[in-house]
Design a protein around this motif. Structure first.
Motif, short mmCIF file in Angstrom:
data_model
loop_
_atom_site.label_atom_id
_atom_site.label_comp_id
_atom_site.label_asym_id
_atom_site.label_seq_id
_atom_site.Cartn_x
_atom_site.Cartn_y
_atom_site.Cartn_z
N VAL A 277 0.77 -1.22 0.02
CA VAL A 277 0.06 0.20 0.11
C VAL A 277 1.02 1.28 0.04
O VAL A 277 1.64 1.64 0.75
N ASP A 278 0.68 2.26 -0.86
CA ASP A 278 0.95 3.58 -0.98
C ASP A 278 0.94 4.16 0.32
O ASP A 278 -0.32 4.02 0.77
N ARG A 279 1.80 5.09 0.98
CA ARG A 279 1.44 5.48 2.26
C ARG A 279 0.44 6.79 2.04
O ARG A 279 -0.48 6.67 3.27
N ARG A 280 0.24 7.32 0.99
CA ARG A 280 -0.58 8.13 0.73
C ARG A 280 -2.01 8.08 1.00
O ARG A 280 -3.01 8.30 0.87
N LYS A 281 -2.28 6.26 0.60
CA LYS A 281 -3.47 5.43 0.48
C LYS A 281 -3.57 4.68 1.69
O LYS A 281 -4.62 4.31 2.06
N MET A 282 -2.73 4.74 2.74
CA MET A 282 -2.83 3.94 3.82
C MET A 282 -3.99 4.24 4.79
O MET A 282 -4.51 3.20 5.17
N HIS A 283 -4.40 5.37 5.04
CA HIS A 283 -5.66 5.77 5.79
C HIS A 283 -6.87 5.11 5.31
O HIS A 283 -7.39 4.45 6.01
N ASN A 284 -6.89 5.11 4.07
CA ASN A 284 -8.22 4.75 3.43
C ASN A 284 -8.24 3.25 3.41
O ASN A 284 -9.37 2.73 3.63
N VAL A 285 -7.18 2.70 3.26
CA VAL A 285 -7.24 1.35 3.26
C VAL A 285 -7.27 0.51 4.55
O VAL A 285 -8.22 -0.24 4.98
N LEU A 286 -6.70 1.34 5.61
CA LEU A 286 -7.17 0.99 7.02
C LEU A 286 -8.57 1.26 7.25
O LEU A 286 -9.27 0.48 8.03
N ALA A 287 -9.02 2.28 7.12
CA ALA A 287 -10.56 2.74 7.32
C ALA A 287 -11.47 1.31 6.67
O ALA A 287 -12.22 0.80 7.12
N SER A 288 -11.05 1.00 5.35
CA SER A 288 -11.71 0.15 4.83
C SER A 288 -11.80 -1.25 5.73
O SER A 288 -12.67 -2.02 5.80
N LEU A 289 -10.68 -1.53 5.83
CA LEU A 289 -10.43 -2.87 6.80
C LEU A 289 -11.07 -2.93 8.03
O LEU A 289 -11.55 -4.03 8.22
N LEU A 290 -10.95 -1.94 8.70
CA LEU A 290 -11.59 -1.76 9.99
C LEU A 290 -13.09 -1.59 9.82
O LEU A 290 -13.96 -2.34 10.91
N GLY A 291 -13.57 -1.14 8.83
CA GLY A 291 -15.06 -1.21 8.69
C GLY A 291 -15.59 -2.59 8.54
O GLY A 291 -16.52 -3.03 8.98
N HIS A 292 -14.74 -3.64 8.06
CA HIS A 292 -15.14 -4.80 7.84
C HIS A 292 -14.91 -5.71 9.12
O HIS A 292 -15.62 -6.57 9.59
N LEU A 293 -13.68 -5.41 9.75
CA LEU A 293 -13.27 -6.34 10.98
C LEU A 293 -13.86 -5.79 12.14
O LEU A 293 -13.95 -6.50 13.09
N MET A 294 -14.46 -4.46 12.34
CA MET A 294 -14.83 -4.15 13.52
C MET A 294 -16.46 -3.54 13.34
O MET A 294 -16.82 -2.89 13.63
N SER A 295 -17.12 -4.44 12.28
CA SER A 295 -18.43 -4.01 11.93
C SER A 295 -19.49 -4.23 13.17
O SER A 295 -20.44 -3.42 13.22
N LYS A 296 -18.98 -4.97 14.35
CA LYS A 296 -20.09 -5.43 15.19
C LYS A 296 -19.65 -4.60 16.50
O LYS A 296 -20.31 -4.67 17.57
N GLN A 297 -18.40 -3.71 16.65
CA GLN A 297 -18.00 -2.99 17.57
C GLN A 297 -19.07 -1.85 17.61
O GLN A 297 -19.15 -1.09 16.64
N ASP A 298 -19.50 -1.31 18.72
CA ASP A 298 -19.89 -0.09 19.21
C ASP A 298 -18.93 1.01 19.29
O ASP A 298 -18.46 1.10 20.12
N SER A 299 -18.46 1.86 18.09
CA SER A 299 -17.43 2.77 18.25
C SER A 299 -18.01 3.84 19.11
O SER A 299 -17.08 4.88 19.20
N GLU A 300 -19.05 4.09 19.73
CA GLU A 300 -19.63 5.23 20.42
C GLU A 300 -19.40 4.77 21.72
O GLU A 300 -19.67 5.95 22.65
N ALA A 301 -19.04 3.67 22.27
CA ALA A 301 -18.90 3.23 23.54
C ALA A 301 -17.70 3.07 24.08
O ALA A 301 -17.49 2.60 25.38
N ASP A 302 -16.52 3.66 23.52
CA ASP A 302 -15.48 3.73 24.03
C ASP A 302 -14.82 5.05 24.60
O ASP A 302 -13.70 5.04 25.03
#
Length: 315
Positions: A277-302
């Motif tokens: 992954v190009d460094r300039r695209k790393m944020h978007n790639v990570l955002a996509s991955l976390l959207g799939h891997l943490m779909s069940k986590q409540d991101s407002e409860a932390d």
């Protein structure tokens, strides 16, 4: 007085205040790949990726600003450890080497033109924020600090980051850059390999993702432990990822290694790395991955402030 002084136009000295303008000596940076000179502000704007695609080594500040949503993050305090448990000395005392490395890093961080400050006592720095709206802890290994070598401070930093991720129900993302274990701490540095492995297990038992971003170089005891235990392995282009360097291997097996051996693209073809992954695209790639891997986590409860997830470009 030389002959140039005699032909200087009248009033020129007064206009210049009698002083020579100070020009920064690092205004231009040479690309290691193409050899061209690049204007430093342009290089900073491109996250230290040159027009030829070379990814220059960067520290925690650049990573945090580029990887967290809107560049917003909170530093995680890291624990202190004994500075010189073995009272090691070669041609210089170990404590003196630590002081010199810390001074170098402090000067680099002091050049930041905003209020973001990292108090970095060793090669690790950690922060918590959001990526794609999901809570995440990022731990960055800084190669500029004694080659990113793994010692007790780095081990404690890794464990602290893992514990914070579990406590905040956040993903753990580690950006690796290291030459291996720190020889000045002997067996104590090697013990950080199983300790960090156990910390990763705690993250997994909490049902949280552990993502590794492999940067240039990642080698030695780091590649033999937490760098290769991720749920997903991303790598920057042309990063060297190995246990032993290619020269050592060639001398051992007495054979010429394939072109690009131990580089990101080679390891992706062999299945060791999931994505380059190009460094300039790393944020978007990570955002996509976390959207799939943490779909069940409540991101407002932390307890983290809510942020609007950025749009994710196709990769």
């Amino acid at each position: 007085m030389n002959w140039l002084s005699n032909i200087r136009p009248p009033g020129m000295k007064s206009l210049m205040g009698g002083r020579r303008e100070n020009t920064p000596d690092n205004l231009w940076v040479k690309c290691p790949k193409s050899g061209e000179l690049i204007y430093r502000p342009d290089l900073e704007a491109s996250l230290w990726v040159t027009p030829s695609g070379a990814h220059l080594r960067v520290g925690p500040l650049v990573r945090f600003r580029s990887m967290f949503d809107e560049g917003r993050w909170d530093a995680i305090p890291l624990p202190n450890v004994p500075k010189d448990p073995l009272r090691f000395r070669d041609d210089k005392r170990y404590v003196d080497r630590l002081k010199a490395a810390k001074s170098k890093i402090s000067k680099t961080n002091a050049k930041a033109k905003d209020t973001e400050v990292i108090h970095q006592d060793d090669c690790m720095a950690a922060a918590i924020g959001r990526i794609g709206g999901k809570p995440a802890v990022i731990l960055v290994q800084d190669f500029a600090f004694m080659g990113g070598s793994l010692g007790m401070a780095a081990g404690e930093a890794f464990i602290t980051a893992a514990e914070t991720a579990v406590a905040k129900n956040a993903a753990l993302i580690v950006c690796t850059a290291s030459g291996g274990a720190r020889m000045q701490e002997g067996t104590l540095s090697l013990m950080q390999m199983p300790r960090t492995t156990l910390a990763i297990q705690d993250v997994r038992e909490a049902g949280l993702p552990y993502i590794v971003v492999l940067t240039d170089p990642t080698s030695g005891g780091v590649s033999a432990s937490y760098a290769m235990l991720g749920d997903v392995h991303l790598a920057e282009p042309e990063a060297m990822i190995a246990f032993s360097g290619p020269r050592v291997i060639e001398q051992t097996i007495r054979q010429k290694l394939p072109e690009g051996f131990q580089r990101s693209e080679f390891l992706k073809d062999k299945g060791v790395v999931d994505m380059v992954v190009d460094r300039r695209k790393m944020h978007n790639v990570l955002a996509s991955l976390l959207g799939h891997l943490m779909s069940k986590q409540d991101s407002e409860a932390d307890g983290l402030p809510p942020l609007t997830p950025p749009s994710v470009d196709a990769v």
